[in-house]
Design a protein around this motif. Structure first.
Motif, PDB file in Angstrom:
ATOM      1  N   ALA A   1       0.832  -1.206   0.000  1.00  8.08           N
ATOM      2  CA  ALA A   1       0.000   0.000   0.000  1.00  8.08           C
ATOM      3  C   ALA A   1       0.867   1.257   0.000  1.00  8.08           C
ATOM      4  CB  ALA A   1      -0.935  -0.006   1.212  1.00  8.08           C
ATOM      5  N   ALA A   2       1.957   1.242   0.766  1.00  2.83           N
ATOM      6  CA  ALA A   2       2.863   2.399   0.810  1.00  2.83           C
ATOM      7  C   ALA A   2       3.491   2.642  -0.559  1.00  2.83           C
ATOM      8  CB  ALA A   2       3.944   2.168   1.866  1.00  2.83           C
ATOM      9  N   ASP A   3       3.985   1.571  -1.188  1.00  3.49           N
ATOM     10  CA  ASP A   3       4.601   1.716  -2.514  1.00  3.49           C
ATOM     11  C   ASP A   3       3.596   2.259  -3.532  1.00  3.49           C
ATOM     12  OD1 ASP A   3       7.008   0.743  -1.568  1.00  3.49           O
ATOM     13  OD2 ASP A   3       6.686  -1.298  -2.301  1.00  3.49           O
ATOM     14  N   ALA A   4       2.390   1.691  -3.495  1.00  2.41           N
ATOM     15  CA  ALA A   4       1.377   2.082  -4.476  1.00  2.41           C
ATOM     16  C   ALA A   4       0.944   3.530  -4.289  1.00  2.41           C
ATOM     17  CB  ALA A   4       0.167   1.151  -4.369  1.00  2.41           C
ATOM     18  N   LEU A   5       0.743   3.947  -3.038  1.00  7.73           N
ATOM     19  CA  LEU A   5       0.295   5.318  -2.797  1.00  7.73           C
ATOM     20  C   LEU A   5       1.394   6.319  -3.136  1.00  7.73           C
ATOM     21  CD1 LEU A   5      -2.059   7.055  -1.846  1.00  7.73           C
ATOM     22  CD2 LEU A   5      -1.146   6.895   0.485  1.00  7.73           C
ATOM     23  N   ALA A   6       2.629   5.998  -2.766  1.00  5.42           N
ATOM     24  CA  ALA A   6       3.746   6.902  -3.074  1.00  5.42           C
ATOM     25  C   ALA A   6       3.885   7.089  -4.582  1.00  5.42           C
ATOM     26  CB  ALA A   6       5.042   6.355  -2.483  1.00  5.42           C
ATOM     27  N   HIS A   7       3.744   5.999  -5.340  1.00  7.56           N
ATOM     28  CA  HIS A   7       3.857   6.096  -6.801  1.00  7.56           C
ATOM     29  C   HIS A   7       2.690   6.890  -7.383  1.00  7.56           C
ATOM     30  CE1 HIS A   7       3.550   4.637 -11.028  1.00  7.56           C
ATOM     31  NE2 HIS A   7       4.865   4.770 -10.962  1.00  7.56           N
ATOM     32  N   TRP A   8       1.500   6.683  -6.844  1.00  6.16           N
ATOM     33  CA  TRP A   8       0.313   7.409  -7.315  1.00  6.16           C
ATOM     34  C   TRP A   8       0.504   8.917  -7.110  1.00  6.16           C
ATOM     35  CZ3 TRP A   8      -5.320   5.877  -5.464  1.00  6.16           C
ATOM     36  CH2 TRP A   8      -6.262   6.588  -6.223  1.00  6.16           C
ATOM     37  N   ILE A   9       1.039   9.284  -5.943  1.00  2.00           N
ATOM     38  CA  ILE A   9       1.223  10.702  -5.629  1.00  2.00           C
ATOM     39  C   ILE A   9       2.228  11.358  -6.575  1.00  2.00           C
ATOM     40  CG2 ILE A   9       2.158  12.288  -3.883  1.00  2.00           C
ATOM     41  CD1 ILE A   9       0.921  10.365  -1.759  1.00  2.00           C
ATOM     42  N   THR A  10       3.307  10.645  -6.885  1.00  2.80           N
ATOM     43  CA  THR A  10       4.360  11.253  -7.710  1.00  2.80           C
ATOM     44  C   THR A  10       4.082  11.106  -9.208  1.00  2.80           C
ATOM     45  OG1 THR A  10       5.665   9.210  -7.550  1.00  2.80           O
ATOM     46  CG2 THR A  10       6.126  10.951  -5.951  1.00  2.80           C
ATOM     47  N   ALA A  11       3.523   9.963  -9.612  1.00  6.14           N
ATOM     48  CA  ALA A  11       3.298   9.714 -11.042  1.00  6.14           C
ATOM     49  C   ALA A  11       1.889  10.078 -11.510  1.00  6.14           C
ATOM     50  CB  ALA A  11       3.569   8.243 -11.360  1.00  6.14           C
ATOM     51  N   HIS A  12       1.002  10.390 -10.559  1.00  2.00           N
ATOM     52  CA  HIS A  12      -0.377  10.777 -10.873  1.00  2.00           C
ATOM     53  C   HIS A  12      -1.110   9.680 -11.641  1.00  2.00           C
ATOM     54  CE1 HIS A  12       0.840  14.719  -9.487  1.00  2.00           C
ATOM     55  NE2 HIS A  12       1.814  14.725 -10.372  1.00  2.00           N
ATOM     56  N   LYS A  13      -0.830   8.434 -11.267  1.00  2.00           N
ATOM     57  CA  LYS A  13      -1.508   7.310 -11.906  1.00  2.00           C
ATOM     58  C   LYS A  13      -1.934   6.315 -10.838  1.00  2.00           C
ATOM     59  CE  LYS A  13      -1.050   3.656 -15.361  1.00  2.00           C
ATOM     60  NZ  LYS A  13      -0.173   2.981 -16.332  1.00  2.00           N
ATOM     61  N   ALA A  14      -3.227   5.997 -10.815  1.00  2.00           N
ATOM     62  CA  ALA A  14      -3.757   5.078  -9.811  1.00  2.00           C
ATOM     63  C   ALA A  14      -3.197   3.673 -10.022  1.00  2.00           C
ATOM     64  CB  ALA A  14      -5.278   5.038  -9.877  1.00  2.00           C
ATOM     65  N   PRO A  15      -2.904   2.936  -8.927  1.00  2.00           N
ATOM     66  CA  PRO A  15      -2.385   1.572  -9.058  1.00  2.00           C
ATOM     67  C   PRO A  15      -3.482   0.585  -9.422  1.00  2.00           C
ATOM     68  CG  PRO A  15      -2.706   2.097  -6.747  1.00  2.00           C
ATOM     69  CD  PRO A  15      -3.009   3.361  -7.517  1.00  2.00           C
ATOM     70  N   GLU A  16      -3.077  -0.562  -9.901  1.00  2.00           N
ATOM     71  CA  GLU A  16      -4.007  -1.653 -10.164  1.00  2.00           C
ATOM     72  C   GLU A  16      -4.374  -2.334  -8.841  1.00  2.00           C
ATOM     73  OE1 GLU A  16      -5.372  -2.549 -13.111  1.00  2.00           O
ATOM     74  OE2 GLU A  16      -4.381  -0.757 -13.901  1.00  2.00           O
ATOM     75  N   PRO A  17      -5.580  -2.915  -8.745  1.00  2.00           N
ATOM     76  CA  PRO A  17      -5.924  -3.672  -7.538  1.00  2.00           C
ATOM     77  C   PRO A  17      -4.985  -4.865  -7.379  1.00  2.00           C
ATOM     78  CG  PRO A  17      -7.561  -4.015  -9.266  1.00  2.00           C
ATOM     79  CD  PRO A  17      -6.674  -2.908  -9.733  1.00  2.00           C
ATOM     80  N   GLU A  18      -4.737  -5.260  -6.138  1.00  2.00           N
ATOM     81  CA  GLU A  18      -3.772  -6.326  -5.885  1.00  2.00           C
ATOM     82  C   GLU A  18      -4.292  -7.252  -4.795  1.00  2.00           C
ATOM     83  OE1 GLU A  18       1.013  -6.803  -4.983  1.00  2.00           O
ATOM     84  OE2 GLU A  18       0.101  -4.820  -5.081  1.00  2.00           O
ATOM     85  N   GLU A  19      -4.385  -8.545  -5.127  1.00  2.00           N
ATOM     86  CA  GLU A  19      -4.823  -9.540  -4.147  1.00  2.00           C
ATOM     87  C   GLU A  19      -3.601 -10.212  -3.523  1.00  2.00           C
ATOM     88  OE1 GLU A  19      -7.709 -13.477  -3.657  1.00  2.00           O
ATOM     89  OE2 GLU A  19      -7.389 -12.600  -5.653  1.00  2.00           O
ATOM     90  N   LEU A  20      -3.582 -10.270  -2.201  1.00  2.00           N
ATOM     91  CA  LEU A  20      -2.495 -10.898  -1.459  1.00  2.00           C
ATOM     92  C   LEU A  20      -2.959 -12.255  -0.939  1.00  2.00           C
ATOM     93  CD1 LEU A  20      -1.303  -7.768   0.556  1.00  2.00           C
ATOM     94  CD2 LEU A  20      -0.530  -8.562  -1.683  1.00  2.00           C
ATOM     95  N   ALA A  21      -2.091 -13.236  -1.017  1.00  2.00           N
ATOM     96  CA  ALA A  21      -2.463 -14.612  -0.679  1.00  2.00           C
ATOM     97  C   ALA A  21      -2.548 -14.819   0.832  1.00  2.00           C
ATOM     98  CB  ALA A  21      -1.453 -15.586  -1.278  1.00  2.00           C
ATOM     99  N   THR A  22      -3.507 -15.641   1.229  1.00  2.00           N
ATOM    100  CA  THR A  22      -3.625 -16.087   2.619  1.00  2.00           C
ATOM    101  C   THR A  22      -3.308 -17.580   2.672  1.00  2.00           C
ATOM    102  OG1 THR A  22      -5.981 -16.593   2.365  1.00  2.00           O
ATOM    103  CG2 THR A  22      -5.410 -14.375   3.096  1.00  2.00           C
ATOM    104  N   HIS A  23      -2.961 -18.079   3.855  1.00  2.00           N
ATOM    105  CA  HIS A  23      -2.743 -19.516   3.997  1.00  2.00           C
ATOM    106  C   HIS A  23      -2.983 -19.938   5.442  1.00  2.00           C
ATOM    107  CE1 HIS A  23       1.223 -17.784   5.029  1.00  2.00           C
ATOM    108  NE2 HIS A  23       1.318 -18.797   5.874  1.00  2.00           N
ATOM    109  N   LEU A  24      -3.316 -21.195   5.619  1.00  2.00           N
ATOM    110  CA  LEU A  24      -3.588 -21.722   6.956  1.00  2.00           C
ATOM    111  C   LEU A  24      -2.290 -22.167   7.618  1.00  2.00           C
ATOM    112  CD1 LEU A  24      -6.418 -23.121   8.546  1.00  2.00           C
ATOM    113  CD2 LEU A  24      -4.696 -24.906   8.404  1.00  2.00           C
ATOM    114  N   VAL A  25      -2.129 -21.809   8.888  1.00  2.91           N
ATOM    115  CA  VAL A  25      -0.988 -22.259   9.691  1.00  2.91           C
ATOM    116  C   VAL A  25      -1.535 -23.232  10.733  1.00  2.91           C
ATOM    117  CG1 VAL A  25       0.917 -21.583  11.183  1.00  2.91           C
ATOM    118  CG2 VAL A  25       0.165 -20.046   9.351  1.00  2.91           C
TER     119      VAL A  25
END
Length: 336
Positions: free
Chosen positions: A304-328
């Protein structure tokens, strides 16, 4: 009686410029873009800064550069360790981008969230990180009117108008249910937090309902706290026919349930298996260690930090991103 000495005046940009024999604009370039300043000029200005013990004013920098270099994060609470882990990762990665973080809590109230979002915007937030996909009309109107870069976390929805960086909450809950079903459990109590204004909980419950499970599921709503879990444990202990497993949609609640069961001499997992969702650090050291679905909240903070920082400087919204979950799998579950 001697007169008290006059307090020393804090040095400003003009003082540094006079001491170094350069313009105020040159001092500003040294502070904001040192790479474009000639070496001898850079050294003169840096020496003057050191001699005068000059500390740049954030407000002055904002006026000169047009940037405040801070973003806001809106979270329901700081009491839940999952938000603390997320914010820690978010702040670390934002710092790499030379951005600061201001955090506001919403008490899981959509009206409060809209008010605090406006307050962050009023003091110059360059972007927002928010929790979940459900927000008030006032919040959406604010974001649409100001076109403020805003990222949704803890939720994945590729069709949302705002970019989402998070996990599939329904799938995370299904991992926990599948684990219990595979162990032969056919009577499962599902313990969850309030569903009002909490789309993550609603998605997890919907995921359980959609899962092809041929056993019995009973649901118990409580507050997301150790006490809330302990209260449900008392209710479960008073049942004449107890479930053979408990699925908690939050590790905070699960740890409360576990302690509540132990207080009633109900053994986990010998009498009742238990699974949580979150995989908090405390879950691995509880007695017994809690089986839980790992949610990648630290990774989510980084992304989220990388995406927001890039959006602020490049003026381009990021693509949605799904992060994997797993059972422990740990020792709080066993085969029937």
């Amino acid at each position: 009686m001697e007169k008290a000495p006059e307090p020393k005046k804090r040095a400003n940009l003009r003082d540094v410029a006079n001491a170094a024999g350069v313009s105020v604009a040159t001092v500003s370039r040294v502070l904001n873009e040192p790479a474009v300043v000639k070496k001898d000029t850079l050294e003169k200005v840096q020496a003057a800064i050191a001699d005068l013990k000059f500390v740049p004013s954030a407000a002055a920098r904002a006026i000169n550069s047009g940037r405040t270099r801070f973003v806001g994060a809106l979270v329901p609470t700081l009491d839940n360790a999952i938000f603390a882990r997320f914010l820690a990762a978010l702040e670390r990665r934002l710092s790499d981008h030379k951005l600061s973080l201001v955090v506001a809590t919403t008490e899981a109230n959509l009206d409060i969230e809209a008010e605090k979002a406006k307050s962050l915007l009023d003091i110059g937030a360059e972007g927002l990180i928010i929790t979940g996909a459900t927000h008030s009309p006032a919040f959406h109107e604010l974001i649409e009117r100001t076109m403020l870069p805003t990222i949704i976390t803890s939720f994945f929805d590729p069709d949302n108008p705002l970019p989402t960086i998070g996990y599939n909450n329904a799938a995370a809950a299904q991992l926990a249910l599948k684990h219990l079903a595979d162990l032969g459990h056919r009577d499962i109590a599902v313990v969850h937090g309030p569903v009002h204004d909490n789309d993550r909980t609603r998605e997890r419950l919907a995921g359980l309902k959609a899962f092809p499970y041929d056993g019995r599921l009973s649901t118990f709503e409580t507050e997301i706290s150790h006490q809330g879990g302990a209260d449900v444990a008392k209710r479960l202990g008073d049942l004449s026919t107890k479930p053979d497993a408990i699925l908690c949609l939050s590790d905070v609640v699960a740890l409360g349930v576990l302690l509540g069961l132990q207080a009633q001499k109900i053994a986990v997992p010998d009498q009742i298996s238990m699974v949580g969702v979150d995989d908090l650090p405390t879950s691995s050291v509880s007695v017994p260690p809690l089986t839980s679905v790992h949610l990648p909240v630290s990774e989510m903070g980084d992304r989220a930090a990388d995406a927001l920082a890039h959006w602020i400087t490049a003026h381009k919204a990021p693509e949605p991103e799904e992060l994997a979950t797993h059972l422990v799998a740990r020792k709080s579950t066993k085969r029937r």
